[in-house]
Design a protein around this motif. Structure first.
Motif, PDB file in Angstrom:
ATOM      1  N   PHE B 161     -40.050  72.169   3.938  1.00  0.00           N
ATOM      2  CA  PHE B 161     -39.409  72.102   2.625  1.00  0.00           C
ATOM      3  C   PHE B 161     -40.483  71.770   1.595  1.00  0.00           C
ATOM      4  N   PRO B 163     -42.359  74.028  -1.268  1.00  0.00           N
ATOM      5  CA  PRO B 163     -41.156  73.395  -1.803  1.00  0.00           C
ATOM      6  C   PRO B 163     -39.882  74.160  -1.447  1.00  0.00           C
ATOM      7  N   VAL B 164     -40.018  75.338  -0.846  1.00  0.00           N
ATOM      8  CA  VAL B 164     -38.820  76.123  -0.525  1.00  0.00           C
ATOM      9  C   VAL B 164     -38.365  75.786   0.891  1.00  0.00           C
ATOM     10  N   GLU B 182     -38.725  82.107   4.656  1.00  0.00           N
ATOM     11  CA  GLU B 182     -37.871  81.285   3.800  1.00  0.00           C
ATOM     12  C   GLU B 182     -36.421  81.292   4.279  1.00  0.00           C
ATOM     13  N   PRO B 184     -33.478  79.971   2.248  1.00  0.00           N
ATOM     14  CA  PRO B 184     -32.942  79.274   1.061  1.00  0.00           C
ATOM     15  C   PRO B 184     -31.533  78.716   1.293  1.00  0.00           C
ATOM     16  N   GLY B 185     -31.372  77.468   0.967  1.00  0.00           N
ATOM     17  CA  GLY B 185     -30.047  76.861   1.021  1.00  0.00           C
ATOM     18  C   GLY B 185     -29.551  76.487   2.401  1.00  0.00           C
ATOM     19  N   SER B 202     -25.799  74.987   2.732  1.00  0.00           N
ATOM     20  CA  SER B 202     -25.184  74.136   1.715  1.00  0.00           C
ATOM     21  C   SER B 202     -23.927  74.754   1.107  1.00  0.00           C
ATOM     22  N   ASP B 203     -23.688  76.047   1.358  1.00  0.00           N
ATOM     23  CA  ASP B 203     -22.434  76.642   0.872  1.00  0.00           C
ATOM     24  C   ASP B 203     -21.318  76.475   1.910  1.00  0.00           C
TER      25      ASP B 203
END
Lengths: 187, 403
Positions: B161, B163-164, B182, B184-185, B202-203
């Motif tokens: 992480f 930063p992604v 990557e 993401p999320g 996270s969704d």
């Protein structure tokens, strides 16, 4: 209300310098000199500036730093830079579509808009173009549904940074995570 | 035969030494070897240990204390220590040959050049064999799913992480970093046999990450949980034989997902209802029994029994230590036993033996949960609730197993 008081005195300075902000940005584009801060009155861009700062510290500050200053950590430096992303509609939407913003535990869209306005206008320290409209609850509600979960975020950030340099005369260092980062190490 | 006087003199001269067992041994030893004192230098030796056993457990010393201690749940004895770093992640080679420690250090303690790498240790000598440099990792220790190893032991996956949200892939056979991609999320890496990986997002969805082709393909299930109001604990339970993952939400909803290219998530059941109680609600001041801790669930895969650290409290007390361990028969969806525990443990695991042992760790009294001080580890027989062994100052972090 010490914080709000501080902000107001900062705003006076900003207001005095506001008139030359556009000219300063021109200097910035040509000579690399920092723009004079033109921070709008916090109450004009946030319903509750204190809550916005609290939300930032709680939800973002752990990594991005309580003042948005994290150099030389390998993450995007917000302080004095992030406002540039308000310059194009795509870059502006990107700030809300980042998964950690879009999927924030803050479900109230007005509250999240306030927090992001704290980020771009207060932490951004005058880098948002003069006259930039603040984020609204409706805009946040719309954009957070379009979270960037199927894109390479590194490539997307670079694409938008190039856009900011070309269309808005943002400093070339906006492509990097922070100004003093060695070129080539930016992802 | 010694006289009483002689006995008295001996006793007087050596009364301190004779008062201890050690003194008694020294006395015997001295008379047995009188005149034959050896001047040979003592040879130092280093013992080796076997490959990890199913009865062994690995305790991170603490959030702020480095090292991972190995104990044997059969004996309650200390075996050895692996030199894992503060905020490091330990992964155990499924073939039992190596221990891997993912770590981060700066050249000047807390500044300078950042270095992220995996140190490789031989499992029998604990000898350091070398490092594998990686481009980054998340600086969070004490989590099970930030550093995982493929079932064949050939590939390591390290959550990053910086930063992604992303994943580093390491080839353990070649001891080389392969690539990163990557994510993401999403976070919380889970093996997904024949596909690659799965992860929680996270969704509220479960991502399937296809690593079989040249391009990493990430797809997601429909959202099935709320990461805001009723998140899933990160210590999800992966079951290779059944090709599934068992997940627990903060309010005690138990979800099972079938892994694969397109994972499917079944309807959850309430842990409280499975115990004949009222289902917990995701609302303030709702008093009920809740799961809690840093590592609150453990699955005994062969029997399909899920063990859960439970405490009586309010909604959103998911870090609180337990006063009971609930034994859940997953197939029957019933809590079949409630075992009282002391010390408010926050960490739980279960050995995969035919007669499993529960391992719990409770941080020291008065030091506060998450303080990072080494606490007491207990080995509990889930059949009887009996404490088989209690080990002081064992650790406070994650408890891991070799299989």
């Amino acid at each position: 209300m010490r914080f709000a008081g501080k902000m107001r005195s900062g705003v006076k300075t900003a207001a005095m310098l506001g008139a030359v902000a556009a000219a300063s940005m021109l200097i910035l584009a040509r000579g690399g000199v920092h723009a004079a801060p033109a921070i709008p009155d916090p109450h004009s861009v946030m319903a509750d500036p204190d809550q916005a700062r609290i939300d930032y510290v709680e939800n973002c500050g752990g990594c991005h730093g309580v003042a948005g200053d994290t150099v030389p950590a390998h993450l995007p430096e917000l302080a004095g830079r992030v406002g540039w992303f308000m310059c194009t509609p795509e870059a502006r939407a990107y700030l809300i579509r980042l998964p950690n913003v879009a999927h924030s535990r803050i479900k109230d869209n007005a509250e999240l808009a306030d927090m992001m306005n704290y980020v771009v206008f207060v932490l951004g320290k005058g880098t948002a173009p003069v006259g930039t409209a603040p984020f609204t609850a409706d805009e946040v509600a719309r954009e957070r549904k379009l979270a960037l979960t199927n894109k390479n975020l590194t490539a997307e950030r670079l694409r938008l940074a190039n856009q900011l340099v070309q269309q808005c005369h943002a400093p070339a260092s906006i492509r990097q995570l922070y100004i003093t980062e060695k070129p080539g190490t930016a992802q | 035969m010694k006289s009483a006087a002689q006995n008295f003199r001996l006793s007087a001269a050596l009364r301190f030494a004779a008062a201890t067992a050690l003194g008694a041994v020294a006395l015997v030893s001295a008379s047995a070897h009188a005149g034959t004192v050896s001047t040979e230098p003592e040879e130092s030796t280093v013992n080796s240990i076997p490959a990890p056993k199913p009865s062994w457990f690995f305790v991170q010393r603490g959030f702020v204390l480095p090292g991972t201690a190995i104990y044997d749940s059969a004996t309650g004895k200390y075996v050895a220590q692996i030199e894992t770093a503060t905020l490091g992640d330990l992964a155990i080679d499924p073939n039992g040959k190596y221990y891997y420690s993912a770590e981060t250090h700066w050249t000047r303690r807390i500044h300078g050049t950042r270095q992220d790498y995996i140190s490789v240790y031989d499992s029998t000598t604990l000898k350091f064999e070398g490092d594998i440099d990686i481009p980054g990792r998340i600086l969070v220790g004490g989590r099970e799913h930030n550093f995982i190893v493929s079932d064949d032991g050939k590939t390591g996956y390290i959550y990053n992480f910086s930063p992604v949200s992303s994943v580093n892939i390491v080839d353990f056979a070649k001891r080389k970093f392969v690539k990163s991609f990557e994510l993401p999320g999403c976070a919380d890496l889970i093996l997904n046999p024949g596909v690659g990986l799965a992860a929680l997002c996270s969704d509220g969805s479960l991502a399937a990450i296809d690593l079989t082709g040249g391009k990493v393909d990430i797809t997601r299930t429909d959202p099935f949980f709320s990461a805001t109001t009723d998140p899933i604990f990160d210590n999800v339970q992966y079951d290779k034989a059944k090709g599934q993952v068992v997940m627990m939400s903060y309010t005690g909803l138990v979800y099972t997902a079938k892994l694969g290219a397109k994972p499917t998530v079944g309807a959850p059941f309430s842990l409280q209802e499975a115990a004949g109680l009222r289902k917990a609600e995701a609302k303030p001041l709702d008093l009920n029994w809740y799961p809690g801790g840093g590592q609150p669930t453990a699955l005994h895969r062969a029997s399909g029994h899920l063990f859960v650290l439970m405490h009586a409290g309010e909604y959103w007390t998911h870090k609180d230590g337990a006063s009971e361990i609930w034994d859940v028969d997953l197939a029957a969806r019933k809590v079949v036993k409630r075992i009282a525990v002391e010390g408010h443990p926050t960490v739980l695991n279960v050995t995969q033996e035919a007669s499993p042992k529960l391992i719990v760790v409770a941080e020291g009294e008065g030091q506060g949960a998450g303080s990072g001080f080494a606490g007491t580890a207990q080995v509990i027989d889930p059949a009887t609730g009996e404490i088989k062994h209690s080990i002081k100052d064992a650790g406070s972090g994650l408890v891991q197993l070799a299989n």
